[in-house]
Structures are given as structure tokens and as C-alpha cells.
Design an enzyme around this catalytic site. Structure first.
Site, mmCIF file in Angstrom:
data_model
loop_
_atom_site.group_PDB
_atom_site.id
_atom_site.type_symbol
_atom_site.label_atom_id
_atom_site.label_comp_id
_atom_site.label_asym_id
_atom_site.label_seq_id
_atom_site.Cartn_x
_atom_site.Cartn_y
_atom_site.Cartn_z
ATOM 1 N N HIS A 32 0.832 -1.210 0.000
ATOM 2 C CA HIS A 32 0.000 0.000 0.000
ATOM 3 C C HIS A 32 0.867 1.261 0.000
ATOM 4 O O HIS A 32 0.462 2.306 0.507
ATOM 5 C CB HIS A 32 -0.977 -0.002 1.185
ATOM 6 C CG HIS A 32 -2.074 -1.014 1.049
ATOM 7 N ND1 HIS A 32 -3.249 -0.746 0.384
ATOM 8 C CD2 HIS A 32 -2.157 -2.300 1.453
ATOM 9 C CE1 HIS A 32 -4.014 -1.828 0.413
ATOM 10 N NE2 HIS A 32 -3.369 -2.788 1.053
ATOM 11 N N ASP A 34 2.481 2.062 -3.123
ATOM 12 C CA ASP A 34 2.633 2.507 -4.516
ATOM 13 C C ASP A 34 1.787 3.732 -4.811
ATOM 14 O O ASP A 34 2.259 4.698 -5.411
ATOM 15 C CB ASP A 34 2.348 1.365 -5.510
ATOM 16 C CG ASP A 34 1.015 0.657 -5.309
ATOM 17 O OD1 ASP A 34 0.289 0.968 -4.326
ATOM 18 O OD2 ASP A 34 0.703 -0.219 -6.132
ATOM 19 N N SER A 65 -11.104 -17.146 -23.147
ATOM 20 C CA SER A 65 -10.323 -17.686 -22.039
ATOM 21 C C SER A 65 -10.414 -19.203 -21.995
ATOM 22 O O SER A 65 -11.506 -19.773 -22.106
ATOM 23 C CB SER A 65 -10.830 -17.116 -20.707
ATOM 24 O OG SER A 65 -10.269 -17.817 -19.618
ATOM 25 N N LEU A 122 -1.751 -12.315 -5.938
ATOM 26 C CA LEU A 122 -0.511 -12.494 -6.691
ATOM 27 C C LEU A 122 -0.562 -11.775 -8.026
ATOM 28 O O LEU A 122 0.243 -12.021 -8.916
ATOM 29 C CB LEU A 122 -0.227 -13.986 -6.889
ATOM 30 C CG LEU A 122 -0.162 -14.796 -5.593
ATOM 31 C CD1 LEU A 122 0.058 -16.269 -5.888
ATOM 32 C CD2 LEU A 122 0.934 -14.267 -4.662
ATOM 33 N N SER A 123 -1.536 -10.887 -8.171
ATOM 34 C CA SER A 123 -1.654 -9.994 -9.311
ATOM 35 C C SER A 123 -1.896 -10.717 -10.630
ATOM 36 O O SER A 123 -1.233 -10.472 -11.629
ATOM 37 C CB SER A 123 -0.421 -9.092 -9.418
ATOM 38 O OG SER A 123 -0.715 -7.974 -10.224
ATOM 39 N N GLU A 162 -6.698 -0.968 -15.609
ATOM 40 C CA GLU A 162 -7.227 -1.482 -14.341
ATOM 41 C C GLU A 162 -8.015 -0.412 -13.597
ATOM 42 O O GLU A 162 -9.071 -0.686 -13.029
ATOM 43 C CB GLU A 162 -6.078 -2.010 -13.485
ATOM 44 C CG GLU A 162 -6.548 -2.692 -12.234
ATOM 45 C CD GLU A 162 -5.646 -3.845 -11.821
ATOM 46 O OE1 GLU A 162 -5.653 -4.177 -10.620
ATOM 47 O OE2 GLU A 162 -4.961 -4.435 -12.681
ATOM 48 N N ASP A 174 2.092 -3.480 -9.402
ATOM 49 C CA ASP A 174 1.905 -4.798 -10.011
ATOM 50 C C ASP A 174 2.327 -4.806 -11.475
ATOM 51 O O ASP A 174 3.022 -5.721 -11.950
ATOM 52 C CB ASP A 174 0.434 -5.230 -9.917
ATOM 53 C CG ASP A 174 -0.020 -5.393 -8.481
ATOM 54 O OD1 ASP A 174 0.835 -5.440 -7.580
ATOM 55 O OD2 ASP A 174 -1.240 -5.471 -8.259
ATOM 56 N N TYR A 226 -10.253 -1.423 -0.430
ATOM 57 C CA TYR A 226 -8.985 -0.908 -0.945
ATOM 58 C C TYR A 226 -9.122 0.587 -1.243
ATOM 59 O O TYR A 226 -8.277 1.402 -0.855
ATOM 60 C CB TYR A 226 -8.603 -1.692 -2.195
ATOM 61 C CG TYR A 226 -7.240 -1.375 -2.772
ATOM 62 C CD1 TYR A 226 -6.169 -2.232 -2.558
ATOM 63 C CD2 TYR A 226 -7.027 -0.241 -3.554
ATOM 64 C CE1 TYR A 226 -4.910 -1.967 -3.098
ATOM 65 C CE2 TYR A 226 -5.780 0.035 -4.087
ATOM 66 C CZ TYR A 226 -4.739 -0.827 -3.862
ATOM 67 O OH TYR A 226 -3.500 -0.559 -4.402
#
Length: 384
Positions: A32, A34, A65, A122-123, A162, A174, A226
Site C-alpha cells: 500500500h 505505490d 479464455s 498475486l496480481s 485497471e 503490479d 482498498y
């Protein structure tokens, strides 16, 4: 990879022009920080998301996918916040952001194979974005993979996807990790000016393993928690008269905190300021080969995230407490929190014992069984 290429052939009737991949990441320390202009120290994971892709002559994005056998079609000009929805926002958002930045991109046919654990902190989202960005750069001749500055442009486009399309108010750590990390190194990332430094991170010579534990606890960054933490930091920075909390690092901490009007803002700020300092503590300890000191700093980071930033949870605390009780040098939650994963520095001889102890602790607490696995520092986004 043949499965990925076969799926592409089924979808389009022709072979892809190539396959690109990008890694998930584990952040060793600097959580937290960045979006506060601070420091972070991620490594790239061996786990990667791959995409097979070919350019189109029109502006249509056709996205498929392998994980859920779903397909979405959307035109670049129709991409907007929340559209398309779900995981395809991360794909479409990247192409949209590259075009907004003035790059000559068109539509793509894309088939995705994601091997970064979903919802584990884990992004996986940044891995998906950066794989698509790498493909777009090569397929449209942008040349952005060929230099550090170009990779920084791609990472920024992925972050914009994002933030603006997927609606997750994350910082850029990330995406920077997926674009800039290298094998056997951690990445000291300065989120204020975007500069990076490679820090040797090869634990094998010390007979130590970095163990990741996916708690399988629910983890979502777009659910408001977040964003609330980020808003608190922005409010604190405004009160303190700075653009980011990075700018108060070096000031007397107690005096800085006394300027804030409530305990929540003081706790949030204290975490950010002390966490930024902990990044360079770990960098120094790694350069000196002092893994015991690294471990102690891991624990201090977790306590700060648990108590001051309040982003830990029962499962993450249980991993940390159990790992430390069974011989780990250090342990902490990693990622945005509210679930996801923890990391532990464990002597190689004790990995099986620590893993079993964590599994037993979760069973005794009637929690979903976790998944633990060792990781090494791996390579950034590239063409496979």
C-alpha cells in the site's frame, strides 16, 4: 502451449501470430505504498499468464479464455468503465489505453491461458494486462518491449486499464513488476518517479525458501475496502500539505501524526511512512546476506498492515503465526490484503514441516484448506 494455440485455431480458423506471457508477482515488502509515491520490492513469479494473439484489420476485440471457455467481442471505441465486464475489462482496457495514448493499435483476436492463481493477491490481473500489452506492442510495431522506458509506457497503460475500465483503484506496482522484474532479482521500485533498481535475490545459497501460501480467503480489490484506504491516504496528504505521503518521510513521525485530526488517519499514515522505510531496510539486509534481519522486517510489516492499516484477516494472521512458530525466519501478508496470500522465509529443511503445520492449523480452525508452494524470482513480460 499447444492447447492454447489449438484453441486459437478453433476460434479464428488460423494460427496465432505469436504467444506472449507475463508473470504474477509477490511483493516482498512495501504494501500500500505505490499509490502513496513510496517504495516497493516485488519479484516476478514463475506462474505466468499467456495469450495467443493476432492483429485484425478492424477495431474488433475478440477475447477468449481457456479457464472458463467464455468469449467476448467488443469494439475498441465502445470500451468504457464497466464495459466489457469481468476479466475481459483487463484485456480490452489495455488496447483502449494504448490507443488513448496515441498508439496506432487495431483490433485483436486473443486467447488467454491464465496460470497465476486467481484471487490470491498475486496480481493475476496485471499478468493478464501485461501479456496483452506485450502482444499489442509487438503486433502493431510499437517497439515498447525493447527498452526500460518503453516498458514503463506499457505498464502505465495497463494500470490505466485497471483503474479506468476495470474500476480497481490500484497503484502501479503490479504492472511495473510484471514489466521490469528479472530472474534472481527483486525490483526496488520508486513509485514517485518510476525509477527501478535490481536487487539480487537468490535464496538458494542460503538454503532458504520463499514459501507462498494462498489462503483461499476471498480477495477483491474493487469492493470498496482498498479504495477506502487510498482515500484516507489522500485525505491525510491534503491535510499535511503534500501531494503524496512519500513526501513526509524523513520528518519527525510523531510531529507529523499529531497534525492529523483522527486516529484512523494517523494509523494509516504511520503504516505508509514506516513501510516505505522497511523497504530499504530489506534491500540493505539482502545486500548484506542477513536473512534473519529480512525476516524480522517481514514480521514488523505484517503487524503494521494488521494493526495500523487493517487489511489482514484471520487466515493471513494464522499463516504468519503458524509459520513463525514452526521455524520461519519471517512471515507477512502480501498484496492488497483482505484475503489472498502470505509469504514466509523458511529454511529449506523446514519447508515440509511449516507447510504441514499451516495445513493443520487451517483444519483445526475449520477453514478452507490453503495451498503453499515455493517460488523463485523469475522473468518479466516477453514473447514466448
Amino acid at each position: 502451449m499447444p492447447r492454447l494455440q489449438d484453441a486459437f485455431m478453433t476460434l479464428t480458423g488460423h494460427a496465432p501470430d505469436g504467444v506472449w506471457s507475463a508473470p504474477g508477482r509477490v511483493n516482498l515488502i512495501g504494501e500500500h505504498t505505490d499509490y502513496n509515491g513510496g517504495l516497493a520490492l516485488p519479484i516476478a513469479l514463475p506462474h505466468r499468464t499467456r495469450c495467443a494473439a493476432s492483429p485484425r484489420e478492424d477495431d474488433l476485440l475478440r477475447i477468449h479464455s481457456l479457464q472458463d471457455d467464455s468469449s467476448v467481442e467488443v469494439r475498441i471505441d465502445d470500451v468504457a468503465e464497466g464495459h466489457p465486464a469481468g476479466w475481459t475489462a483487463y484485456v480490452a482496457g489495455v488496447v483502449w489505453a494504448l490507443r488513448k495514448d496515441g498508439n496506432a493499435v487495431r483490433g485483436l483476436d486473443v486467447v488467454v491461458d491464465g496460470q497465476v492463481p486467481l484471487g490470491a493477491g498475486l496480481s493475476s490481473s496485471a499478468a493478464l494486462e501485461c501479456a496483452v500489452a506485450a502482444a499489442a506492442s509487438d503486433l502493431f510495431g510499437l517497439g515498447l518491449l525493447d527498452s526500460s522506458d518503453g516498458r514503463r509506457v506499457l505498464a502505465a497503460a495497463c494500470q490505466r486499464a485497471e483503474n479506468d475500465i476495470a474500476g480497481a483503484p490500484t497503484g502501479g506496482m503490479d504492472q511495473a513488476a510484471a514489466m521490469h522484474c528479472t530472474e534472481r532479482h527483486a525490483l526496488r521500485l520508486d513509485c514517485l518517479d518510476g525509477t527501478t533498481e535490481q536487487v539480487p535475490f537468490d535464496l538458494t545459497s542460503h538454503d532458504v525458501v520463499l514459501l507462498v501460501t494462498d489462503t483461499r480467503a476471498s480477495h477483491a480489490l474493487a469492493d470498496g475496502q482498498y479504495g477506502a484506504r487510498r482515500e484516507s491516504c489522500e485525505q491525510a496528504a491534503e491535510i499535511l500539505g503534500v501531494e503524496t505521503l512519500r513526501e513526509v518521510v524523513g520528518r519527525p513521525l510523531d510531529e507529523t501524526l499529531a497534525l492529523l485530526p483522527d486516529e484512523v488517519l494517523r494509523r494509516r499514515t504511520r503504516h505508509v511512512v514506516t513501510e516505505i522505510a522497511r523497504v530499504d531496510e530489506v534491500v540493505s539486509s539482502l545486500r548484506e546476506g542477513d536473512l534473519a534481519a529480512v525476516g524480522r522486517t517481514f514480521v514488523a510489516s505484517h503487524e503494521s498492515l494488521r494493526d495500523d492499516y487493517e487489511v489482514s484477516c484471520t487466515e493471513l494472521d494464522l499463516v504468519v503465526d503458524t509459520a513463525m512458530a514452526h521455524g520461519a525466519l519471517g512471515s507477512r501478508m502480501t498484496g492488497g490484503g483482505f484475503g489472498g496470500s502470505a509469504i514466509s522465509l523458511v529454511p529449506a529443511a523446514d519447508v515440509d514441516r511449516v507447510t504441514a503445520a499451516i495445513e493443520d492449523a487451517f483444519a483445526a480452525a475449520h477453514l478452507t484448506p490453503p495451498s503453499s508452494f515455493p517460488v523463485t524470482a523469475s522473468a518479466p513480460a516477453h514473447r514466448d
